[in-house]
Design a protein around this motif. Structure first.
Motif, short mmCIF file in Angstrom:
data_model
loop_
_atom_site.label_atom_id
_atom_site.label_comp_id
_atom_site.label_asym_id
_atom_site.label_seq_id
_atom_site.Cartn_x
_atom_site.Cartn_y
_atom_site.Cartn_z
N LYS A 207 5.83 1.16 3.86
CA LYS A 207 6.14 1.21 2.26
C LYS A 207 4.87 1.45 1.43
O LYS A 207 4.73 2.20 0.80
CB LYS A 207 6.87 0.14 1.84
CG LYS A 207 7.47 0.30 0.45
CD LYS A 207 8.64 1.26 0.46
CE LYS A 207 9.49 1.25 -0.88
NZ LYS A 207 10.64 2.30 -0.68
N PHE A 208 3.72 0.62 1.67
CA PHE A 208 2.67 0.64 0.73
C PHE A 208 1.92 1.76 1.07
O PHE A 208 1.42 2.68 0.37
CB PHE A 208 1.85 -0.73 1.03
CG PHE A 208 0.42 -0.27 0.61
CD1 PHE A 208 -0.10 -0.56 -0.65
CD2 PHE A 208 -0.70 -0.35 1.61
CE1 PHE A 208 -1.38 -0.28 -0.99
CE2 PHE A 208 -2.11 -0.20 1.32
CZ PHE A 208 -2.24 -0.31 -0.02
N ALA A 209 1.80 2.22 2.36
CA ALA A 209 0.86 3.47 2.88
C ALA A 209 1.52 4.68 2.18
O ALA A 209 1.01 5.72 1.93
CB ALA A 209 1.01 3.47 4.33
N LEU A 210 3.20 4.81 2.20
CA LEU A 210 3.82 5.86 1.72
C LEU A 210 3.64 6.15 0.25
O LEU A 210 3.23 7.00 -0.40
CB LEU A 210 5.41 6.01 2.19
CG LEU A 210 6.37 6.89 1.65
CD1 LEU A 210 5.75 8.27 2.18
CD2 LEU A 210 7.52 6.63 1.95
N LYS A 211 3.65 5.05 -0.35
CA LYS A 211 3.33 5.06 -2.03
C LYS A 211 1.90 5.52 -2.23
O LYS A 211 1.65 6.28 -3.14
CB LYS A 211 3.72 3.66 -2.61
CG LYS A 211 5.35 3.37 -2.62
CD LYS A 211 5.44 2.01 -3.30
CE LYS A 211 6.90 1.80 -3.69
NZ LYS A 211 7.37 0.64 -4.53
#
Length: 361
Positions: A207-211
């Motif tokens: 989720k962090f990498a996508l954002k």
């Protein structure tokens, strides 16, 4: 001299990792690494490379001898799942549930497909090539940067299905079970808890990498020569697609509980034979699928064995003894020392796969 040996192990393995990241051939760099370790530890080069049971060649050959059939069976099974369209059926079923509108759910869906494939013992190298052509159109539709495939793949193949969840017929899991004299379903509660932790942490990171990628304005960029998946080809339904994998896992878990000998080999044979039968009308040639699968197993088997060969030389060195004694004399008790040693061995030997075969009394 002892600390020079320790430094030699560290330098050799740093070279091994960096060279692999730069695209150098693993077999070649493993030989250079073994020589670096031998030289800095005052070992006879010829004996360290081609000598007795503590030599590079012996470690490499021993790992191949013990695990080649598992690599081959998994690769053949993976080839059947790929060429029959079974992987696409599994992926489609999962994507129908999670949808293709949310990039985050698409990443988790891809991870789920990969986890199913690798949980059945299919090599991550083989499963990756089955999954990439399925992931590309989804990434393109959702405009997800392609480098995030690595994040989904790490959750799918490099965490809980590699060495945590009970019953997985992966090489690392089999070696650890054999080395400790336990079944593939040993410590189920610990394995399940560890798997849940790995999944939760990985989902948070994805989720962090996508954002972060979206904040940077990163989008999907098609590579040169991208080939579209043939959507018109008939594929098996979900039950048929999963049947060989279900048989594999049921036999492994059931056989392990019953103390059945060679349960992994039996399960692999049953799964491959089942694939030959249920996927027959979905493939062009049984001969080609089996031949390609067998050929695809050789690279991963040899490269993994090369890392084990390096570990064999390292385990026979003076520097290894220093590290070994330092860890087992550290405060915290036996469990802390054992856990630290297991983690250290994975790094010192260049691979976690061969650690189960090395013991020091």
């Amino acid at each position: 001299m002892e600390w020079i040996g320790v430094a030699g192990i560290v330098v050799g393995l740093v070279f091994f990792v960096v060279a692999a990241m730069k695209g150098w051939n693993v077999l070649v760099t493993s030989i250079v690494t073994a020589i670096i370790i031998a030289l800095t530890n005052g070992m006879d080069i010829a004996a360290a490379m081609v000598g007795g049971e503590s030599s590079y060649v012996t470690g490499l050959a021993g790992f191949v001898q013990k695990n080649l059939l598992i690599f081959m069976g998994a690769a053949i099974l993976g080839e059947y799942i790929d060429k029959s369209g079974a992987a696409r059926s599994i992926a489609t079923a999962i994507m129908n549930k999670v949808g293709t509108k949310s990039p985050y759910l698409v990443l988790l869906g891809i991870a789920a497909v990969g986890a199913i494939l690798t949980y059945t013992g299919i090599s991550m190298f083989v499963a990756m090539f089955a999954l990439i052509p399925l992931a590309r159109p989804l990434f393109k539709e959702c405009n997800i940067p392609w480098h995030l495939f690595c994040a989904a793949w790490s959750l799918a193949a490099c965490s809980f299905t590699m060495a945590m969840i009970p019953g997985v017929p992966a090489i690392a899991w089999i070696n650890a079970a054999n080395g400790c004299g336990v079944s593939l379903t040993a410590a189920p509660i610990m394995g399940i808890v560890g798997s849940l932790i790995a999944i939760v942490v990985s989902c948070i990171y994805i989720k962090f990498a996508l954002k972060r990628a979206q904040a940077r304005g990163e989008v999907y960029e098609a590579p040169a020569g991208e080939v579209a998946v043939d959507e018109g080809k008939a594929t098996p339904n979900l039950f048929v697609a999963l049947l060989p994998l279900i048989l594999l896992i049921v036999i492994i878990i059931g056989g392990s509980q019953l103390g059945m000998a060679n349960v992994v080999y039996i399960a692999m044979i049953v799964a491959v034979v089942a694939s030959m039968i249920v996927f027959n009308k979905y493939i062009d040639s049984q001969r080609d699928v089996m031949g390609t699968g067998a050929k695809n197993s050789l690279g991963p088997a040899l490269f993994t064995s090369a890392a084990v060969g390096v570990g064999t030389v390292a385990a026979a060195s003076v520097g290894f003894t220093v590290i070994y004694e330092a860890i087992f004399n550290m405060p915290g008790g036996t469990y802390v020392s054992a856990a630290t040693m297991a983690a250290a061995l994975g790094g010192i030997m260049g691979s976690g796969l061969g650690c189960g075969g090395h013991h020091r009394g």
